[in-house]
Design an enzyme around this catalytic site. Structure first.
Site, PDB file in Angstrom:
ATOM      1  N   HIS A 120      -0.167   0.249  -9.788  1.00 17.42           N
ATOM      2  CA  HIS A 120      -0.934  -0.700  -8.969  1.00 17.42           C
ATOM      3  C   HIS A 120      -1.481  -1.847  -9.824  1.00 17.42           C
ATOM      4  O   HIS A 120      -2.680  -2.099  -9.874  1.00 17.42           O
ATOM      5  CB  HIS A 120      -2.079   0.015  -8.245  1.00 17.42           C
ATOM      6  CG  HIS A 120      -2.481  -0.663  -6.968  1.00 17.42           C
ATOM      7  ND1 HIS A 120      -2.897   0.023  -5.865  1.00 17.42           N
ATOM      8  CD2 HIS A 120      -2.526  -1.970  -6.617  1.00 17.42           C
ATOM      9  CE1 HIS A 120      -3.188  -0.817  -4.883  1.00 17.42           C
ATOM     10  NE2 HIS A 120      -2.962  -2.041  -5.323  1.00 17.42           N
TER      11      HIS A 120
ATOM     12  N   GLU B 100      -2.131   7.872  -5.019  1.00 14.91           N
ATOM     13  CA  GLU B 100      -2.505   7.239  -6.287  1.00 14.91           C
ATOM     14  C   GLU B 100      -3.967   7.444  -6.678  1.00 14.91           C
ATOM     15  O   GLU B 100      -4.319   7.327  -7.854  1.00 14.91           O
ATOM     16  CB  GLU B 100      -2.194   5.741  -6.254  1.00 14.91           C
ATOM     17  CG  GLU B 100      -3.027   4.930  -5.292  1.00 14.91           C
ATOM     18  CD  GLU B 100      -2.648   3.448  -5.343  1.00 14.91           C
ATOM     19  OE1 GLU B 100      -3.505   2.654  -5.746  1.00 14.91           O
ATOM     20  OE2 GLU B 100      -1.507   3.104  -4.983  1.00 14.91           O
TER      21      GLU B 100
ATOM     22  N   ARG C 132       0.846  -1.189   0.000  1.00 16.72           N
ATOM     23  CA  ARG C 132       0.000   0.000   0.000  1.00 16.72           C
ATOM     24  C   ARG C 132       0.884   1.243   0.000  1.00 16.72           C
ATOM     25  O   ARG C 132       1.888   1.307   0.719  1.00 16.72           O
ATOM     26  CB  ARG C 132      -0.922   0.022   1.223  1.00 16.72           C
ATOM     27  CG  ARG C 132      -2.111  -0.931   1.135  1.00 16.72           C
ATOM     28  CD  ARG C 132      -3.109  -0.477   0.081  1.00 16.72           C
ATOM     29  NE  ARG C 132      -4.296  -1.320   0.015  1.00 16.72           N
ATOM     30  CZ  ARG C 132      -4.449  -2.339  -0.802  1.00 16.72           C
ATOM     31  NH1 ARG C 132      -3.454  -2.677  -1.626  1.00 16.72           N
ATOM     32  NH2 ARG C 132      -5.578  -3.031  -0.822  1.00 16.72           N
TER      33      ARG C 132
END
Length: 332
Positions: free
Chosen positions: A296, A264, A235
């Site tokens: 991601h 993000e 994360r």
């Protein structure tokens, strides 16, 4: 049940529609990120399906509850973007996908580590421009190097075994719940400070909680072995990006490969190639020659998407039939 599906991407519809042939739910796909303004799109939908960058805070949940939402179905493992207390207060159940394909993320972690170490991302760009010079592309043997792991759950455990057994690395790990099975493979569990002091590469595999937010801060970075390379596929919020930028500039950190970023939500899963990105911290980080950033995608395999669709829709059906399930985080 009717499902309002937020942050919908084209590649998600096919696996969800295929799996839904067995469940017969009514899915309304919305490209919009969920927040308090877009929550009205879920009006009369008892189920709202969200992903990692949807903002499921107290304000959003209040709107959803008012419009009849009873279930938040996360199609991911992490739930740091959901205000669980507010969900409970509004009578909304929350479920998630505890695991879909730990192999997908573990394999991607190894890929990032190899690319960063051997500068494959830079070599690829050079050759496309007919530059076949090797200057600046020197890497290191992984064999015998010390790899530090913070977190040894399903993903961290697979990474640890791959690096230990496949590459001959020394693997030092720290976890609040040490995985005794990994010790059988020669992986050592030590205190966090020892991991930081000895690691040539540090891989982050811990969840984002209030206790781990900005775990990698200025103080932690200063305590690490000079020149360490950091890989984060967990994360983005685990890393204080501004502190990381300073550590890279000073040479304390020798490079990083990140599939996640704390800001993000404003960037990832969108085409911004014709726009000016105003996040100067991200721009500064991404433009370092010893930094590799992807958007991601570590989870992004056909097998993982299928597993996510199966578990998510099963969670909805279990909720409809009032079956208890380990995927439940908040039950109402």
């Amino acid at each position: 049940m009717r499902i309002a599906f937020f942050s919908a991407q084209p590649y998600e519809k096919e696996p969800f529609e295929k799996v839904n042939e067995n469940y017969k739910h009514e899915i309304d796909y919305h490209e919009s990120i969920l927040n308090k303004k877009t929550a009205v799109l879920a009006e009369k939908a008892p189920v709202v399906c969200v992903f990692v960058n949807d903002k499921v805070d107290a304000d959003t949940l209040k709107v959803l509850a008012k419009n009849g939402t009873k279930l938040i179905a996360l199609r991911c493992a992490g739930f740091n973007n959901v205000d669980l207390k507010a969900a409970a207060d509004n009578g909304i159940t929350v479920v998630r996908v505890p695991a879909y394909s730990p192999y997908a993320v573990a394999e991607y972690t190894i890929g990032l580590l190899l690319s960063l170490n051997r500068k494959i991302h830079r070599a690829y760009v050079r050759v496309r421009e007919d530059d076949f010079n090797l200057n600046g592309l020197l890497g290191h043997d992984l064999h015998g190097k010390t790899i530090g792991l913070l977190g040894t759950g399903r993903i961290g455990g697979l990474v640890a075994k791959c690096l230990k057994l496949g590459f001959g690395c020394e693997v030092l790990a720290h976890d609040i719940k040490p995985n005794k099975e990994l010790e059988k493979f020669g992986i050592q569990f030590v205190e966090q400070q020892e991991v930081l002091a000895k690691a040539d590469f540090l891989c982050l595999h811990c969840p984002l909680t209030p206790d781990t937010e900005h775990l990698v801060d200025e103080k932690l970075l200063a305590s690490m072995k000079k020149g360490v390379k950091i890989i984060n596929t967990s994360r983005g919020g685990l890393v204080d990006t501004k502190a990381l930028v300073k550590a890279i500039e000073s040479g304390q950190v020798g490079g990083c490969a990140m599939d996640v970023y704390e800001g993000e939500r404003r960037l990832f899963y969108r085409d911004l190639s014709n726009e000016v990105i105003k996040d100067t911290t991200f721009q500064q980080l991404a433009n370092f020659p010893n930094v590799l950033v992807t958007s991601h995608q570590a989870f992004f395999t056909a097998e993982a998407l299928s597993a996510i669709a199966h578990t998510t829709l099963k969670n909805v059906s279990d909720f409809a039939s009032q079956n208890n399930d380990p995927s439940v985080i908040v039950k109402n």
